[in-house]
Design an enzyme around this catalytic site. Structure first.
Site, PDB file in Angstrom:
ATOM      1  N   ASP A   1       0.756  -1.254   0.000  1.00  0.00           N
ATOM      2  CA  ASP A   1       0.000   0.000   0.000  1.00  0.00           C
ATOM      3  C   ASP A   1       0.788   1.307   0.000  1.00  0.00           C
ATOM      4  OD1 ASP A   1      -1.908  -1.938   0.051  1.00  0.00           O
ATOM      5  OD2 ASP A   1      -3.194  -0.873   1.449  1.00  0.00           O
TER       6      ASP A   1
ATOM      7  N   GLU B   1      -1.518  -7.738  12.749  1.00  0.00           N
ATOM      8  CA  GLU B   1      -1.364  -7.463  11.313  1.00  0.00           C
ATOM      9  C   GLU B   1       0.091  -7.096  10.992  1.00  0.00           C
ATOM     10  OE1 GLU B   1      -3.946  -4.290  10.226  1.00  0.00           O
ATOM     11  OE2 GLU B   1      -3.567  -4.466   8.071  1.00  0.00           O
TER      12      GLU B   1
HETATM   13  C1  2M8 Z   1      -4.046  -3.682   3.237  1.00  0.00           C
HETATM   14  O1  2M8 Z   1      -4.689  -3.117   2.120  1.00  0.00           O
HETATM   15  C2  2M8 Z   1      -6.054  -2.639   2.164  1.00  0.00           C
HETATM   16  C3  2M8 Z   1      -6.461  -2.234   0.761  1.00  0.00           C
HETATM   17  O2  2M8 Z   1      -6.403  -3.322  -0.086  1.00  0.00           O
HETATM   18  C4  2M8 Z   1      -6.260  -1.438   3.064  1.00  0.00           C
HETATM   19  O3  2M8 Z   1      -5.284  -0.819   3.485  1.00  0.00           O
HETATM   20  O4  2M8 Z   1      -7.422  -1.124   3.323  1.00  0.00           O
HETATM   21  C5  2M8 Z   1      -2.658  -4.174   2.775  1.00  0.00           C
HETATM   22  O5  2M8 Z   1      -1.848  -4.478   3.876  1.00  0.00           O
HETATM   23  C6  2M8 Z   1      -2.797  -5.359   1.821  1.00  0.00           C
HETATM   24  O6  2M8 Z   1      -1.540  -5.930   1.532  1.00  0.00           O
HETATM   25  C7  2M8 Z   1      -3.700  -6.436   2.404  1.00  0.00           C
HETATM   26  O7  2M8 Z   1      -3.946  -7.417   1.424  1.00  0.00           O
HETATM   27  C8  2M8 Z   1      -5.045  -5.856   2.896  1.00  0.00           C
HETATM   28  C9  2M8 Z   1      -5.884  -6.890   3.650  1.00  0.00           C
HETATM   29  O8  2M8 Z   1      -5.124  -7.553   4.610  1.00  0.00           O
HETATM   30  O9  2M8 Z   1      -4.798  -4.753   3.779  1.00  0.00           O
END
Ligand code: 2M8
Length: 444
Positions: free
Chosen positions: A175, A406
């Site tokens: 991200d 996370e």
């Molecule tokens: C995070 O991404 C999402 C958008 O896709 C967010 O920030 O809302 C990132 O860490 C991504 O790598 C990951 O797949 C997702 C869900 O865990 O979260």
């Protein structure tokens, strides 16, 4: 310690199972995410291979006719208000018999062939029924995985240099990594978009951990731009404000070809297997040619719009270590970088000595288990067994002491972000099972 960690990981995966898919986290991410599903399947293979296959199948049932695998598959049972940007914002039309608004229109790193191969390899340990199920699922997935690779290496070959280009930072999975800062500075930022579309992530996490409003307004603007063109890739480079080639994304792309070579072999497709190996070699060559900067001695992201390598020194630049055919001097350069005070084990997401290194903020400093898992894989591919074991032990310690978070503070180890996060739990299972035999070592 290991039984306790194992059991807690299993509990997280039980809690986050949503019937036919896993959510990364109940509160923050209440849908199915693409590369999360791959990491999750790798861990589920030890405790519930049927769920591992089901999760991958749910994701690929949402594959687009052009082969793209969406970065989020929306759960119709989750309210629009529970995640932003949700189904209405993406407004994806109906496709392949699926209802409209079923997914996003962007992708994430293609970890799935690697996951499918890992799950298959472990299924045999669960007896004949699981082995039969694994074979059936592998046969179902194989053509879909090939279509995913075709989409990325063809439609997304935006720079015409043989690599996949990404058109949104969310596609990288990393991200708001500093790797995109330079290229993102050229993306129009319209803060007014955030009064029109309200962020929901800040309701369920700390603002200091999350991307800034300025970043978010650019994220939203980029989706609107891609959406306006019907998520088509023809001529995208000219009409879209962001196109970058990421060393991590493309290293995973090449590794996926190696996994497909193994899968094709098991399915008796010898010619296809050889083709996948060739493709892995071609992608490796292109990564070296396009993303290696001899002046810094590092891999960087390439801004396809300007033709310039971006300067930030991020963990993504270490991931070409996954490639078995990487020239020896580049392997040594990555190892030197990793061993330096700029990184160290477990590896943070960004150079610790950079002026804007941030211990809290998403992908701008904290330690993530999934990228460290990929680095460990790279260490094993190149025979750095001691460091691979040190890294495995460090990751297990980190999660055991702090929980299945996370991500983690890069100096104190404090758990950050979502507290019961699926890929951390799943990969903990894999790390505890400690398979130190590399799947794609040079020796084959
Ligand atoms: C995070 O991404 C999402 C958008 O896709 C967010 O920030 O809302 C990132 O860490 C991504 O790598 C990951 O797949 C997702 C869900 O865990 O979260």
């Amino acid at each position: 310690m290991s039984a306790e960690l194992w059991n807690s990981a299993v509990r997280v995966l039980d809690t986050n199972w949503a019937g036919d898919h896993m959510v990364p986290s109940r509160r923050l991410y209440p849908h199915q995410w693409s590369w999360d599903a791959a990491f999750i399947a790798i861990g589920l293979a030890y405790v519930n291979p049927t769920r591992a296959w089901r999760d991958l199948r749910s994701l690929f049932e949402a594959q687009w006719p052009d082969g793209r695998v969406p970065h989020i598959v929306f759960d119709p049972a989750t309210a629009e208000a529970d995640y932003f940007p949700g189904p209405a914002f993406w407004n994806v039309p109906a496709y392949a018999g699926r209802a409209a608004r079923g997914s996003t229109g962007i992708v994430q790193p293609p970890m799935h062939a690697i996951a499918a191969w890992e799950v298959y390899r472990h299924a045999a340990a669960h007896g004949a029924n699981c082995a039969q199920e694994a074979r059936t699922e592998l046969e179902w997935l194989y053509p879909r995985l090939v279509a995913q690779q075709r989409y990325l290496t063809t439609d997304r070959n935006l720079g015409r240099g043989g690599l996949a280009g990404i058109v949104h930072p969310w596609e990288s999975g990393l991200d708001n990594s500093p790797a995109w800062d330079e290229a993102m500075a050229n993306v129009p930022a319209d803060l007014a978009l955030l009064s029109q579309y309200r962020r929901r992530d800040l309701d369920v996490s700390h603002a200091a951990h999350r991307p800034t409003d300025l970043d978010y307004s650019r994220y939203v603007g980029l989706v609107l731009s891609y959406r306006a063109g019907g998520y088509a890739d023809d001529g995208l480079l000219d009409r879209h404000a962001l196109a970058v080639e990421c060393p991590a994304f493309n290293s995973i792309l090449a590794s996926a070809e190696l996994a497909l070579a193994q899968i094709a072999g098991v399915l008796g497709l010898a010619a296809e297997s050889a083709t996948h190996r060739d493709r892995a070699g071609q992608i490796t060559t292109a990564i070296v040619k396009r993303l290696w900067n001899p002046a810094t001695g590092r891999f960087h992201a390439l801004d396809v719009k300007t033709g310039k390598l971006t300067p930030a020194n991020c963990v993504s630049g270490l991931l070409p270590l996954m490639l078995p055919d990487l020239p020896a001097e580049l392997v040594e350069a990555i190892m030197a970088e990793m061993r330096s005070e700029r990184f160290g084990l477990p590896v943070p997401s960004y150079d610790r000595t950079a002026a804007d290194f941030d211990t809290m903020r998403y992908w701008r400093g904290p330690v993530w288990i999934n990228v460290n898992w990929l680095i460990r894989r790279g260490l094993l591919v190149h025979g750095f067994r001691d460091e691979a074991e040190d890294l495995r032990a460090a990751m297990v310690r980190l999660v055991h002491r702090n929980g299945h978070f996370e991500y983690f503070h890069p100096t104190t180890g404090e758990g950050l972000g979502a507290p019961t996060f699926s890929w951390t739990a799943a990969l903990s299972l894999d790390l505890l099972a400690d398979r130190s035999v590399p799947a794609y070592s040079k020796a084959g």
